[in-house]
Design an enzyme around this catalytic site. Sequence first.
Site, PDB file in Angstrom:
ATOM      1  N   ASP A 195     -10.145   4.599   4.812  1.00  0.00           N
ATOM      2  CA  ASP A 195      -9.106   5.346   4.106  1.00  0.00           C
ATOM      3  C   ASP A 195      -9.675   5.818   2.771  1.00  0.00           C
ATOM      4  O   ASP A 195     -10.837   5.581   2.453  1.00  0.00           O
ATOM      5  CB  ASP A 195      -7.832   4.508   3.922  1.00  0.00           C
ATOM      6  CG  ASP A 195      -8.091   3.259   3.089  1.00  0.00           C
ATOM      7  OD1 ASP A 195      -9.072   3.245   2.308  1.00  0.00           O
ATOM      8  OD2 ASP A 195      -7.327   2.308   3.209  1.00  0.00           O
TER       9      ASP A 195
ATOM     10  N   LYS B 201      -8.288   7.453  11.262  1.00  0.00           N
ATOM     11  CA  LYS B 201      -7.974   6.288  10.431  1.00  0.00           C
ATOM     12  C   LYS B 201      -6.903   5.411  11.076  1.00  0.00           C
ATOM     13  O   LYS B 201      -7.044   4.185  11.154  1.00  0.00           O
ATOM     14  CB  LYS B 201      -7.550   6.768   9.037  1.00  0.00           C
ATOM     15  CG  LYS B 201      -7.442   5.659   8.016  1.00  0.00           C
ATOM     16  CD  LYS B 201      -6.036   5.098   7.992  1.00  0.00           C
ATOM     17  CE  LYS B 201      -5.941   3.986   6.971  1.00  0.00           C
ATOM     18  NZ  LYS B 201      -4.560   3.480   6.899  1.00  0.00           N
TER      19      LYS B 201
END
Length: 328
Positions: free
Chosen positions: A297, A278
């Site tokens: 996310d 991420k």
Amino acid sequence: MAKHAVLSSGAKMWRCLPCAKSELRLDLTLACGQSFRWRETADGHWTGVMGGRVWTLTQTEDTLWYHVYKNQECPGEEGDKIGIAAVSPQVENKTEKRFKGMLKKEEDEEEPVTAVHGSVEETEMLRDYFQLNVKLEDLYKKWGDADPHFRHIADIFTGVRMLRQEPTECLFSFICTSNNHISRIQGMVERLCQALGTPLCQLDQTAHHNFPSLSVLADNGIEARLRDLGFGYRARFLQQSAKQILDTHGPQWLDSLRTVPYVEARDALRTLPGVGTKVADCVCLMSLDKSEAVPIDTHVWQIAKRDYAFASGKGQKSITDKLHRDIG
DNA sequence: GCTATACCTTG
DNA sequence: AAGGTATAG
């Protein structure tokens, strides 16, 4: 003491460039969690550090207004002396060089203080930072045509665009975001700059600083220092990542990732401690010119399930590598 | 390829 | 919990 600029007061010199609100909304773009460095210092006025300078930005319907604080305007504490000599080599010089190279002749120094049209250099810095060459309306049209749900909500988010941030600031800010919330992240990044960045100027009780350099972050004593500043377990990630970059790649490495393919840049970033899928995607998208990167996310995952009937991951407990690829 | 767990701290 | 990552199983 110097104060933050306000357009309507007329006390400071403002410059401007044409820019419609449909192409850029400062409030949405600067406060949506891409950068943690901008604050609304007056109604509709956003103050922050970019390219080694302190800016206040505001906008009217078709115009982007900006004020850049000069050193004599905000001498700061001892900041002036240290700041200029030591101003972050890999951040500011890089930017300076880039714009100097693009310019034939500087004209900003000679303009009368009443000038309102933008200086070439500062205008180019803003155009680069906000990527104003990217036509947002064209993208919104394209995405709206391809996605009815996007078209339905696009009006609410008109004018949101991706910033083109400095890679070092972007990487080390996003290492701070793991298992964290935005209000705390903002405070952490602010303390990081105030404690370790070169000072630029002080306005209304607020000291503005550059983002710390790699060499400062790589120092062995930094982990303990950052733990004292409330960084928790991320303190070690920051120090180790900085050290690993300098030891095994060199100070220009992060910037050089701008010219390599997305997957290569992402995998290179993931070798750093504290950088997973991420965070690597955030840095690729927000600072390394990889517009194809899609950070997944927890919120994006929720939205994928709720609004896009994302089936294959419904039973999944967490976001796995395969899920990243599929949702992206 | 996926799950479980620890990790610092605080709004 | 909160804009995850590292590790072991």
